[in-house]
Design a protein around this motif. Structure first.
Motif, PDB file in Angstrom:
ATOM      1  N   SER A   1     -15.082 -26.760  18.264  1.00 44.96           N
ATOM      2  CA  SER A   1     -14.634 -28.183  17.478  1.00 44.96           C
ATOM      3  C   SER A   1     -13.831 -28.730  18.477  1.00 44.96           C
ATOM      4  CB  SER A   1     -13.763 -27.576  16.043  1.00 44.96           C
ATOM      5  OG  SER A   1     -13.048 -28.753  15.735  1.00 44.96           O
TER       6      SER A   1
ATOM      7  N   ARG B   1      -9.035 -35.212  10.644  1.00 44.41           N
ATOM      8  CA  ARG B   1      -8.594 -33.316  10.820  1.00 44.41           C
ATOM      9  C   ARG B   1      -9.229 -32.639   9.637  1.00 44.41           C
ATOM     10  NH1 ARG B   1      -3.005 -30.430  12.146  1.00 44.41           N
ATOM     11  NH2 ARG B   1      -3.165 -28.574  11.145  1.00 44.41           N
TER      12      ARG B   1
ATOM     13  N   ARG C   1      -1.614 -25.416  13.004  1.00 47.28           N
ATOM     14  CA  ARG C   1      -2.753 -24.311  12.726  1.00 47.28           C
ATOM     15  C   ARG C   1      -3.410 -24.727  11.503  1.00 47.28           C
ATOM     16  NH1 ARG C   1       0.465 -18.884  10.824  1.00 47.28           N
ATOM     17  NH2 ARG C   1       1.249 -19.487   8.853  1.00 47.28           N
ATOM     18  N   THR C   2      -4.416 -24.256  11.079  1.00 51.47           N
ATOM     19  CA  THR C   2      -5.221 -24.325   9.815  1.00 51.47           C
ATOM     20  C   THR C   2      -5.473 -22.683   9.451  1.00 51.47           C
ATOM     21  OG1 THR C   2      -5.926 -26.522  10.173  1.00 51.47           O
ATOM     22  CG2 THR C   2      -7.227 -25.083   8.745  1.00 51.47           C
TER      23      THR C   2
ATOM     24  N   MET D   1     -11.970 -29.672   9.274  1.00 50.82           N
ATOM     25  CA  MET D   1     -11.641 -28.327   8.778  1.00 50.82           C
ATOM     26  C   MET D   1     -12.450 -27.818   7.460  1.00 50.82           C
ATOM     27  SD  MET D   1      -9.524 -27.328  10.799  1.00 50.82           S
ATOM     28  CE  MET D   1      -9.915 -28.484  11.983  1.00 50.82           C
TER      29      MET D   1
ATOM     30  N   MET E   1     -11.399 -30.451  17.909  1.00 49.79           N
ATOM     31  CA  MET E   1      -9.771 -30.507  17.234  1.00 49.79           C
ATOM     32  C   MET E   1      -9.120 -29.420  17.460  1.00 49.79           C
ATOM     33  SD  MET E   1     -10.599 -33.050  13.839  1.00 49.79           S
ATOM     34  CE  MET E   1     -11.455 -34.654  13.843  1.00 49.79           C
ATOM     35  N   THR E   2      -9.647 -28.151  17.745  1.00 54.54           N
ATOM     36  CA  THR E   2      -8.999 -27.023  17.923  1.00 54.54           C
ATOM     37  C   THR E   2      -8.194 -27.194  19.281  1.00 54.54           C
ATOM     38  OG1 THR E   2     -10.894 -25.872  18.659  1.00 54.54           O
ATOM     39  CG2 THR E   2     -10.238 -25.577  16.523  1.00 54.54           C
TER      40      THR E   2
ATOM     41  N   VAL F   1      -4.677 -25.777  15.998  1.00 54.33           N
ATOM     42  CA  VAL F   1      -5.352 -27.486  15.967  1.00 54.33           C
ATOM     43  C   VAL F   1      -4.332 -28.149  16.955  1.00 54.33           C
ATOM     44  CG1 VAL F   1      -5.743 -29.022  14.588  1.00 54.33           C
ATOM     45  CG2 VAL F   1      -5.839 -26.837  13.653  1.00 54.33           C
TER      46      VAL F   1
ATOM     47  N   ARG G   1       0.617 -28.113  21.518  1.00 58.07           N
ATOM     48  CA  ARG G   1       0.670 -27.401  20.318  1.00 58.07           C
ATOM     49  C   ARG G   1       1.731 -28.112  19.299  1.00 58.07           C
ATOM     50  NH1 ARG G   1      -0.835 -21.599  19.139  1.00 58.07           N
ATOM     51  NH2 ARG G   1      -0.634 -22.438  16.924  1.00 58.07           N
TER      52      ARG G   1
ATOM     53  N   ALA H   1     -14.916 -22.888  15.203  1.00 60.75           N
ATOM     54  CA  ALA H   1     -13.535 -23.389  15.445  1.00 60.75           C
ATOM     55  C   ALA H   1     -13.558 -23.487  17.006  1.00 60.75           C
ATOM     56  CB  ALA H   1     -12.586 -22.283  15.237  1.00 60.75           C
TER      57      ALA H   1
END
Length: 855
Positions: free
Chosen positions: A537, A653, A509-510, A657, A539-540, A644, A501, A534
């Motif tokens: 996804s 991205r 993060r989102t 989101m 992308m997480t 994310v 991360r 999420a």
């Protein structure tokens, strides 16, 4: 009677032609003064963007709301150090070696004084303090690890790294929380903020970053990722760009100049003028203290393009003058240079002023480097005009006079005035003579249709790409092959982006902000849908196969599992609310621990809604304030925070989101995804959309300048208005080309429109000014057009070919940004030339017949 502009041009041209040596000396001295600014040249990027453009968007408003009502302020800067040994990163030897690295770093006075808060955090510190005590020094932590039994070490690892949230912060995605084995790990140093980047990233003292980097250089398993570490990569990228782009650009430009001039002396003189103009450009950057960055790549190409254009017009007009007089009265080098320089100088000044208006239209642009670039390129163009109306003509006079005194004939034929090019360039006159009005109407329809395609263009904030070994540029031989991707920093960067991360909170993060009546169970249902989306996804960020989200719902579930009283309260409130009860049943089906707790819990006998649950959650879990806003006893908003992956394409991205937010959206709740990608895309989308205003401002300013100038110089303001129309059509054609090829409109490509205007208007001015000049000398409109397109048109052809060649070399750059830049400008230049010699003559003929009906 000549106009004030013509009088001034004639005086300057007379001095240049008759006092060439003096002009050369003075021009070179001034160039030396300008060039002295090179020592102050700053190659840093300037990409600051005014906050207002972001705040005006829905996402920007959400960001401001979070800043006001949630405690997310970052007053420290984190520097990460990564450990990737041959074996297990959590082995006794690896942990001890990492702590030894920390001891070495702490010996640095800057590091020791700049550390703040948690100071140093990571698996070695967590494990070491677990074994040696919370306040143990680094040395004691290392001793405790070295002295612990295997069982004690495994237990310490399980206890400290079993939490997925903690594991996700310090260990790679493939690590199983609590496991004693990991392929790598991360340690984080928390420093005071010494500076903030233009992307609002806080940075520690550079001396502290350097200390971390240098301490890692003699430890093969340890590496850093800060600005100091990436210096070699950045330098290699610059070298790769230079070796990949500059050689073919020089070859193409010289080849086209050789074709246009067909004379080595003129090629060398023109090339000298280009080089001197570049010295002025970079000197201006240095004197003004404006960081070069983007301007150091794009600016020179623009200056080269305009300088080549100016040189061609000076030399071709001089050739025309020397060949014009059959009686030999005006064929000398000096008289011809005086008349030719005077005749093009007004056009040059008009080009400079109108290009300046086009570039300075960006002065209201919220992107810092675009504003700065507009100012610098304007000054650079004015400098190029100075060089090509003084130094270059003076050098030409000096050299040609010297050669002719030795019997070398310096009479040359102007490009386009003979041979197969003459009828080709004259085809625009033929079209005008046969059906000027039809040509104008068709051009207006086609250009107007192109402008309408603007709404069809995809808007994006960024076009971001990194070179990999799969790109063809990496297969080129020798020094021209791209090699920056092979640097140690880039290899480490790829590994970190794929496995960890981000250590930047903005990237890792989102936040999904939910505003409305958050005590209604429908708000938690929205959170549940967002959580599910999420987890599905790509992308997480997953840690041990799990996506660690945080929300009021996740905190309530976790608290209920650990707190029987809270579970009873939650069950009691759900007993009177079917919607909440159904939501908890769905969560229980996904979470066995929660299902077991709720099945064994007797609901409390309570009356109230989710507000009662939230009150208890605030008392039971100190993380509640992170995701639930309480004001004046009520609840105003909540948020879902998801981890994310890092290294993602910014636009992809942002789109993902927003797709997750769409899953949560209802008529009752406003859901806004807030992270650096969505904020950037929203703001930069606004910037891209502002292109219409930039174009309008540029066109209006240019039209006003040309109308006023032509009214004074030629007695007709309408000629200035007509001169602007072709470039409007070119911009429409550029939009249509982008739409056909699927190119996105970004804040960079939006900026290119002003460049298109600045360069394209150059061709139209040369044609209209020459046409007006021929009319003033008594030529009929069709005759004047013919002289214009075969004389001036030849210089325009040479300019279009050389400028296009220079910009076309950007197509070999692996970056999508530079490829788009090169393509758009090449298309604009080619279309500008085609319109100036095929369409514009018809417009001028219509104008001439309307304004001079008796002719």
């Amino acid at each position: 009677m000549s106009s004030p502009f013509e009088w001034l041009a004639d005086r300057v041209a007379a001095v240049t032609a008759n006092h060439d040596l003096l002009v050369i000396v003075v021009a070179l001295l001034l160039t030396g003064v300008a060039g002295a600014g090179l020592v102050n040249l700053d190659m840093a990027d300037q990409t600051a963007i005014d906050d207002g453009v972001f705040n005006a968007t829905e996402v920007g408003d959400g960001l401001q709301y979070l800043d006001r009502h949630y405690m997310d302020g970052q007053d420290t800067a984190v520097s990460s150090v990564y450990v990737r040994p041959e074996g297990n990163a959590l082995s006794r030897s690896s942990l001890a070696a990492t702590l030894a690295y920390q001891e070495a770093v702490l010996d640095n006075a800057t590091v020791a004084s700049e550390l703040r808060g948690e100071r140093i955090q990571g698996p070695p510190t967590l494990i070491g303090t677990h074994l040696a005590g919370a306040n143990a020094s680094v040395a004691k932590q290392r001793a405790a690890i070295e002295e612990a039994t295997d069982a004690q070490l495994r237990e310490a690892i399980r206890a400290t790294l079993g939490d997925p949230v903690v594991a996700g912060r310090y260990l790679p995605a493939g690590y199983e929380p609590g496991s004693a084995t990991a392929e790598s790990m991360r340690t984080q140093f928390t420093f005071a903020v010494a500076s903030v980047t233009q992307q609002q990233e806080p940075l520690p003292d550079e001396r502290a970053q350097t200390a971390l980097y240098e301490a890692a250089t003699d430890r093969p398993a340890v590496f850093t990722m800060g600005t100091v570490a990436q210096a070699d990569w950045s330098e290699q990228q610059i070298a790769d760009v230079f070796l990949l782009v500059v050689p073919p650009a020089l070859v193409l430009v010289v080849a086209v100049l050789a074709f246009a001039y067909r004379d080595l002396v003129d090629v060398l003189l023109g090339f000298t003028g280009v080089c001197v103009s570049l010295v002025w450009f970079f000197g201006i950057l240095g004197w003004l203290g404006i960081p070069a960055g983007f301007a150091s790549i794009v600016g020179p190409v623009l200056i080269v393009a305009l300088s080549i254009d100016f040189g061609l017009h000076v030399f071709m007009r001089h050739r025309e003058r020397r060949a014009a007089s059959a009686d030999g009265a005006d064929t000398g080098v000096r008289p011809a240079m005086r008349r030719s320089t005077a005749s093009v100088m007004v056009a040059f000044l008009l080009v400079a002023v109108t290009a300046a208006v086009g570039f300075l239209a960006n002065i209201t642009n919220p992107v810092g480097f675009i504003r700065a670039f507009g100012i610098v390129i304007t000054l650079g163009v004015l400098a190029a005009v100075f060089v090509f109306v003084t130094l270059v003509p003076a050098l030409k006079v000096r050299v040609d006079t010297m050669l002719e005194s030795r019997g070398v004939d310096r009479r040359k034929t102007a490009l386009g005035t003979s041979g197969s090019l003459k009828p080709l360039l004259g085809s625009g006159v033929t079209l005008a003579r046969r059906g000027a009005l039809v040509v104008v109407v068709v051009a207006l329809v086609v250009g107007g249709a192109g402008l309408l395609t603007y709404d069809e263009l995809d808007r994006q904030g960024f076009q971001q790409s990194f070179v990999t070994e799969d790109d063809w540029q990496t297969d080129l031989p020798g020094p021209v092959g791209w090699s920056a991707h092979e640097t140690e920093f880039r290899q480490n960067q790829q590994y970190v982006q794929s496995n960890f991360r981000s250590d930047d909170d903005r990237e890792r993060r989102t936040t999904f902000l939910i505003r409305g009546d958050v005590t209604d169970p429908r708000a938690l249902e929205a959170v549940h849908r967002g959580t599910q989306a999420a987890k599905e996804s790509p992308m997480t960020f997953e840690q041990g196969g799990e996506v660690s989200v945080i929300s009021p719902l996740s905190l309530a579930v976790d608290t209920a599992v650990d707190d029987e009283a809270f579970a009873a309260l939650l069950a009691g409130v759900a007993a009177d609310d079917d919607r909440l009860d159904g939501l908890l049943s769905s969560v229980a089906a996904e979470n066995p621990a929660f299902a077991e707790r709720m099945a064994a819990t007797t609901p409390a006998d309570v009356e109230g809604d989710l507000g009662l649950v939230y009150d208890a959650l605030y008392d039971a879990n100190d993380q509640t304030g992170v995701v639930l806003e309480r004001r004046a006893g009520g609840y105003e908003s909540m948020r879902l925070v998801i981890p994310v992956e890092q290294g993602l394409d910014v636009d992809e991205r942002g789109q993902e989101m927003h797709a997750i937010a769409d899953e949560m959206e209802t008529d009752a709740y406003d859901v806004v995804p807030v992270d650096f990608a969505t904020v950037a895309n929203a703001g930069l989308g606004e910037i891209a959309d502002s292109i219409i205003w930039t174009m309008g401002l540029a066109f209006a300013g240019i039209a006003l300048v040309l109308a006023a100038t032509y009214r004074i110089e030629r007695g007709s303001a309408t000629l200035g208005i007509v001169t602007v129309v072709p470039i409007v059509l070119v911009v429409g054609a550029v939009f249509a080309s982008m739409a056909l090829l699927g190119l996105s409109l970004t804040f960079i490509t939006a900026f290119l429109v002003s460049i298109t205007i600045g360069l394209g208007i150059d061709y139209n001015i040369h044609v209209s000014d020459r046409f007006a000049h021929e009319l003033a000398d008594g030529a009929e409109p069709v005759e004047a057009l013919s002289t214009t397109v075969t004389g001036t048109g030849g210089a325009l052809l040479g300019s279009a070919l050389t400028s296009s060649a220079a910009f076309a070399t950007l197509l070999v750059h692996p970056s999508v940004v530079f490829q788009s830049f090169g393509f758009i400008v090449v298309v604009a230049l080619v279309l500008s030339f085609v319109v100036s010699v095929l369409v514009f003559p018809s417009m001028l003929l219509v104008w001439a017949r309307a304004s001079r009906p008796t002719r």
